[in-house]
Design a protein around this motif. Structure first.
Motif, short mmCIF file in Angstrom:
data_model
loop_
_atom_site.label_atom_id
_atom_site.label_comp_id
_atom_site.label_asym_id
_atom_site.label_seq_id
_atom_site.Cartn_x
_atom_site.Cartn_y
_atom_site.Cartn_z
N ARG A 32 -5.81 9.13 -13.18
CA ARG A 32 -5.46 9.60 -11.82
C ARG A 32 -4.90 8.45 -10.98
O ARG A 32 -3.92 8.62 -10.25
N ALA A 56 -1.42 7.64 -12.13
CA ALA A 56 -0.50 8.68 -11.66
C ALA A 56 -0.17 8.45 -10.18
O ALA A 56 1.00 8.51 -9.77
N ARG A 57 -1.19 8.21 -9.39
CA ARG A 57 -0.98 7.97 -7.95
C ARG A 57 -0.06 6.76 -7.76
O ARG A 57 0.89 6.80 -6.97
N GLY A 105 3.44 7.63 -8.32
CA GLY A 105 3.94 8.74 -7.52
C GLY A 105 3.99 10.06 -8.28
O GLY A 105 4.78 10.94 -7.96
N LEU A 106 3.13 10.22 -9.27
CA LEU A 106 3.09 11.44 -10.07
C LEU A 106 1.95 12.34 -9.62
O LEU A 106 0.86 11.85 -9.30
N ALA A 107 2.19 13.62 -9.62
CA ALA A 107 1.12 14.58 -9.36
C ALA A 107 0.16 14.59 -10.54
O ALA A 107 0.56 14.37 -11.68
N ALA A 108 -1.11 14.86 -10.25
CA ALA A 108 -2.12 14.91 -11.30
C ALA A 108 -2.10 16.29 -11.96
O ALA A 108 -2.97 17.12 -11.76
N THR A 109 -1.07 16.50 -12.78
CA THR A 109 -0.87 17.79 -13.45
C THR A 109 -0.96 17.62 -14.96
O THR A 109 -0.79 16.50 -15.49
N ASN A 163 1.98 15.84 -16.42
CA ASN A 163 2.09 14.40 -16.20
C ASN A 163 1.01 13.59 -16.91
O ASN A 163 1.11 12.37 -17.01
N SER A 176 -6.75 16.68 -13.46
CA SER A 176 -6.03 17.69 -12.69
C SER A 176 -6.84 18.25 -11.54
O SER A 176 -6.29 18.63 -10.51
N THR A 225 -7.92 21.05 -11.49
CA THR A 225 -7.56 22.48 -11.41
C THR A 225 -7.58 23.18 -12.76
O THR A 225 -7.64 24.39 -12.82
N LYS A 240 -11.88 23.66 -9.98
CA LYS A 240 -11.37 23.44 -8.62
C LYS A 240 -12.51 23.15 -7.64
O LYS A 240 -12.29 22.50 -6.61
#
Length: 186
Positions: free
Chosen positions: A74, A77-78, A81-85, A88, A148, A150, A177
């Protein structure tokens, strides 16, 4: 299948001129060491405490390891600049993916370097089949859940179960979530 690297692999990799092939062989050797450590960690707990008491301790250790790893993912990723998906995650995962993705049959019968070591232990240590599978399930599930926040996942095929490949499916999860992961609470 033995517990060590095959002589065939050693001979063929020594003859190989490709730097990439040598790097993959070295990565798989490092993975072999980790797989052996995990086996002996489990074996020590089972011999000391019995299977029933060892299982929750192994599961807790795996969950904590996965949280540590996926917190790092995480953060990476931050920083990028990447979303935590899910999409990615491979870009920030901390495993040497080439040890799996660039697998060559000369590396051993199984694509996964962990499974390559673990499957050979099942005959002498039948209890280990459950703990080897637990590794995959807890780590892979918690990695994506914590990364994620999610998405969850389930393994549908696994080399450790005798399948020819490992496969998984991912799905959105309301409990995830809410911070309730499959193997613990965040």
């Amino acid at each position: 299948m033995g517990n060590g690297m095959s002589n065939r692999m050693n001979d063929e990799m020594n003859d190989e001129t490709s730097d990439e092939a040598k790097t993959i062989a070295e990565l798989r050797l490092a993975c072999r060491q980790f797989a052996m450590l995990y086996f002996h960690f489990c074996k020590t707990l089972v011999e000391s405490l019995g299977e029933e008491q060892a299982l929750p301790l192994v599961q807790k250790a795996l969950f904590e390891l996965s949280l540590d790893r996926s917190d790092g993912a995480r953060e990476r990723a931050r920083d990028r600049g990447l979303a935590a998906t899910l999409e990615n995650f491979p870009q920030v995962n901390d495993l040497p993916s080439a040890a799996w993705e660039k697998w060559d049959p000369r590396c051993g019968e199984l694509r996964c370097p962990y499974a390559q070591q673990w499957v050979g232990r099942f005959k002498d240590y039948p209890w280990f089949k459950k703990l080897a599978s637990l590794y995959c399930d807890v780590i892979d599930t918690t990695n994506i859940e914590n990364f994620s926040r999610t998405t969850s996942h389930r393994i549908t095929k696994n080399l450790l179960w005798g399948d020819p490949v490992c496969e998984r499916e991912y799905f959105e999860s309301d409990p995830v979530k809410q911070g309730n992961f499959s193997y613990g609470k965040r």
